[in-house]
Each structure stands twice: as structure tokens, then as C-alpha cells.
Motif scaffolding. Structure first.
Motif: not given
Ligand code: SF4
Length: 466
Positions: A167-171, A173-178, A273-283, A325-332
């Protein structure tokens, strides 16, 4: 304590319930006002859509957020980074093309009311290496350098399916998009020392078949499209000079879809999962407290806006979500999408995942049938946020907040444009018949319609017969 996600659904019956203004309201409720100070540079991160896609975010959905940032005293700037090469005619690979293609989608300084920064330089190489503090797969990645100039970031995402991220959401948008070019290759594992493009197997049979096709065929395009001359057709065989290949990614999708390169199964499980890893680095590099998230769960297509077409949405529009909270917004977004029935004639129904509760993104969107929870679980592991949340139903703001400027209750249009409105001729003359020429009964009767359905291939024959 669970995170709060603010929500307004997609129904509307007044100006303040219009989609772009709902986004402003849920952002206010989620704490936008305290995100930045007067004079701060506020990045509005979005994906403006690959050329050919037409269900990406709309410029007016962003314009309202730009206005709100200005109202609060911030200096808004719309931000994104360039893409890797993933087709022979990608539209956002270099900044010059990127700005040209998004302008076709209506995104430019004039329409948005603020500048657009492509943050990884002219060709996507102006980046910085950043550590992933607690990654599942990645130790580090690479982000657009200019992103580090931001004082705050509003991540505006289009929630939908994604072939690699599931799925594509906030995570995403950052993990790939930044990510810069290197960052995006890293996140897709395409430059991995063991699993990267350089190490993929070559299918000579497929290459030989393609070589027989009229020129320029996909093999010609593969050979000429490698900027490093790593391919050559020689001795009736495709030569792959692995020592020349730098894993730039330019041949990946062409070679994959043509069956020339075979992807290793180890790669596909890493994508989400690497999307989340990268998002974490950028954030982490910018500062977690500087982020807020708003997601438009509208036009929920099976695949991403980085694809140059879109299929029919899988489920109906849901509305607008916002949270700190970006995890919460994607989860919702995912959980509400699970409650919905699939749209008729969409891939959800075609593949048998129309019933509420079916894992639609896992089964319909993911190329490799990776779980839709993979990104979320990795994000929680990374410490990015919580999948526990409370959904708070927001209330629309006051209508007057969103009047078309400069009109205000104390400065209405008829007053502002008094002289202009007095300057013209309002007399329409004798323009209407006294009695209508058709009866209401005639006007309300369905006229004849389709006579037959034919293929355009049969059109000539049909015309001759008729
Ligand atoms: S073969 Fe060429 S185009 Fe393909 S990844 Fe390697 S360097 Fe890039």
C-alpha cells in the motif's frame, strides 16, 4: 496512550466540507499550529504523479494547505525528490523533466502559491547518507540534501495500493519520496551487493526471441538505454558485462518485463519493510517532532501514482485523515479500507477480494503477494509510531475560513467589485419563447440510444453493410 488520528469523511454539503478544506481542518485538529514558528520554512511533501497518471493528488488539495501555512506565518514550499529510472520514458528522473511533467498535472509555483523544490539536485545525486537508527533490513540510506533546510514538514499523502510497498501512504511518501536516486535504489534493494541487478540471471532464450522482433525492439532499447554500456548483442547472444554495471536501475523494469532478467525472490520481501527503514532514517535526520501527516484516502487505486496509468479504484473514497503519528495515520487508512466493500468492476471484485475484511492490498495490489502489514510492523519496530490509535471524528471548520480570497463577511464580493458589477449591461432582451416548443412529457421521455456494439476492427464492414 494510543495516538490520535483525526478524520473527516468524504461526504459534503457545504463549502467547509469540501475536500481541501477538510484537510486543513484535520491538520488544525492534529496540531499544525504548534508545528512551526512564524518565518519557518515549511516543506509540504507530496507526490505529484507520474506523467500519464491522472488520479494523483489534485493541486487544489495542496493549495488549501499552502494558504493555511501562510495564514500561520510559515513560508511554504512544496517538496519532492527525483525518481530512479524505471521505464524508457520516465517523467520525473531529472529535475527539468520533473517540473515539466508535474506542471502538466497542474503543479507549479503559480497554481500552488509557493515554490517547488526538487530536493536531490538536478539529476538526483545531491544527497546525504543517513543512518537508520533501528532498521529491519537497512543500516543506512540516502536522502535529498536540501530536505535538511526545512524547519517543519507536512507530509501530504495519497492513500492507495502499491505494487512493491503493497500500500502507499505516509510511510511510503517519506521512505521512497524523500530518498535520492541512491536512496530509492537502496530501498528497492536493486543495488544490493548480492541481490542487486548486477547479480541477476540472464535469460538468453528470451533475449534471442526479442532480437527477432522488428527494430527498435525491447532488446535494442535495453542495450541503448544502459548509460554504462553494460549490454551488447554479440555472437548471436546478449552479453552482460557485469563489471560495467553500477546497478543504476535504468534497465530493471524493461529487462524484467521482457523476461531477460529474473528477479531473486529474496528481493521482493524487502520492499515494504525497507520503506519503513528508510523513512525512519530521513525522519531522524530532520527531527521527528517536526513532522505532521495528512492523508487523502480518495481514488484508492490498486497501484501507485508513480505508475503512468491508473486502474479503477478498489474501494470508494473514504475521506481525509491527519495525525502527528505516521504509523497511526497509515493504520487508520488501512483499517477503514478493510471495512469497505470492493468497487464493482474493479480488481477487488475481479480477483475475489470485494468482501469487507479481505486483505485487499496484500492480494490485489502487491506484485509479490507480500503482506500489507509488513510496512506497518517494520515502522513500529523502527520506533516511528504506534499502530494503536483512537479515531477522532473532526467537525468541519467555519465556512468563512475558506471563502475565496479576498472576500470576507465584512468585505463581500458585491462590495469589493461594486464598480465592475455596475459597469455592464444586464438586459437580456426578448430571448425566451412564450411557450416551449416541446412538451414536458416529450422532454422527459428517454430517446433511442445504442443500436449495436461493435469492435473498431469491424467498423469498416459495419459501415459497408449500413
Ligand atoms: S546494466 Fe546498465 S542500465 Fe542496468 S543497472 Fe547496470 S548499469 Fe544500469
Amino acid at each position: 496512550m494510543p495516538s490520535k488520528v483525526y478524520f473527516l469523511n468524504d461526504r459534503a454539503n457545504s463549502l467547509q466540507e469540501s475536500t481541501p478544506f477538510k484537510a486543513v481542518k484535520v491538520l488544525r485538529d492534529a496540531g499544525l499550529k504548534t508545528l512551526f514558528k512564524k518565518g519557518d520554512t515549511v516543506g509540504i511533501k507530496l507526490h505529484m504523479g507520474e506523467y500519464g497518471n491522472s488520479l494523483n493528488l489534485r493541486p487544489q488539495w495542496i493549495g488549501s494547505i499552502v494558504e493555511e501555512v501562510k495564514r500561520l506565518g510559515g513560508k511554504p514550499v512544496v517538496i519532492d525528490c527525483n525518481t530512479i529510472v524505471f521505464s524508457d520514458y520516465g517523467s520525473r528522473v531529472v529535475t527539468k523533466d520533473h517540473l515539466r511533467s508535474v506542471s502538466r498535472h497542474g503543479f507549479n509555483e503559480e497554481t500552488l502559491g509557493c515554490p517547488i523544490w526538487i530536493c536531490d539536485g538536478e539529476y538526483g545525486f545531491d544527497d546525504v547518507e543517513v543512518k537508520v537508527p533501528h532498521g529491519v533490513y537497512l543500516k543506512h540510506s540516502f536522502m535529498g540534501k536540501k530536505l535538511l533546510e526545512l524547519d517543519a514538514v507536512i507530509v501530504v499523502s495519497h492513500f492507495k495500493g502499491h505494487p512493491m510497498g503493497v500500500y502507499g501512504g505516509a510511510l511510503k511518501n517519506i521512505g521512497i519520496g524523500m530518498g535520492s536516486k541512491r536512496g530509492k535504489l537502496t530501498t528497492h534493494y536493486l543495488n544490493h551487493p548480492d541481490y542487486g541487478i548486477n547479480k541477476l540471471g540472464l535469460n538468453q532464450e528470451a533475449a534471442t526471441q526479442l532480437a527477432q522482433m522488428p527494430h527498435p525492439n525491447p532488446l535494442d532499447r535495453l542495450i541503448s538505454g544502459c548509460p554504462f554500456d553494460a549490454y551488447e548483442w554479440k555472437d548471436e547472444q546478449l552479453q552482460f558485462y557485469r563489471d560495467k554495471c553500477v546497478n543504476c536501475g535504468a534497465c530493471f523494469s524493461g529487462a524484467l518485463f521482457a523476461g531477460i532478467l529474473a528477479m531473486k525472490p529474496e528481493i521482493t520481501a524487502t520492499w515494504a519493510p525497507t520503506i519503513a527503514d528508510a523513512a525512519s532514517a530521513y525522519i531522524n535526520a530532520i527531527g521527528k517532532e517536526k513532522f505532521i501527516y495528512v492523508s487523502y484516502a480518495m481514488d484508492i487505486t490498486p497501484w501507485c501514482d508513480c505508475i503512468n496509468f491508473h486502474d479503477k479504484p478498489l474501494i470508494p473514497n473514504m475521506g481525509v485523515f491527519a495525525s502527528k503519528d505516521l504509523v497511526a495515520v497509515d493504520m487508520a487508512c488501512i483499517e477503514m479500507s478493510e471495512e469497505k466493500s470492493g468497487m464493482a468492476d474493479s480488481q477487488a471484485t475481479e480477483f475475489g477480494f470485494a468482501e469487507p475484511g479481505s486483505e485487499r492490498f496484500t492480494n490485489v495490489s502487491s506484485m509479490a503477494k507480500v503482506s500489507q502489514w509488513s510496512q506497518i510492523n517494520a515502522a513500529v519496530y523502527n520506533g516511528l509510531g504506534s499502530s494503536d490509535y483512537v479515531l477522532v471524528e473532526s467537525e468541519p471548520a467555519d465556512e468563512e475560513d475558506f471563502w475565496f480570497p479576498p472576500y470576507r463577511p465584512d468585505n463581500v464580493l458585491g462590495k469589493v467589485l461594486r464598480e465592475e458589477l455596475r459597469s455592464g449591461d444586464y438586459d437580456p432582451g426578448d430571448y425566451a419563447f412564450e411557450f416551449p416548443k416541446q412538451s414536458l412529457a416529450d422532454l422527459h421521455t428517454k430517446p433511442p440510444g445504442k443500436v449495436e456494439e461493435i469492435s473498431i476492427l469491424d467498423e469498416e464492414e459495419y459501415d459497408e453493410e449500413h
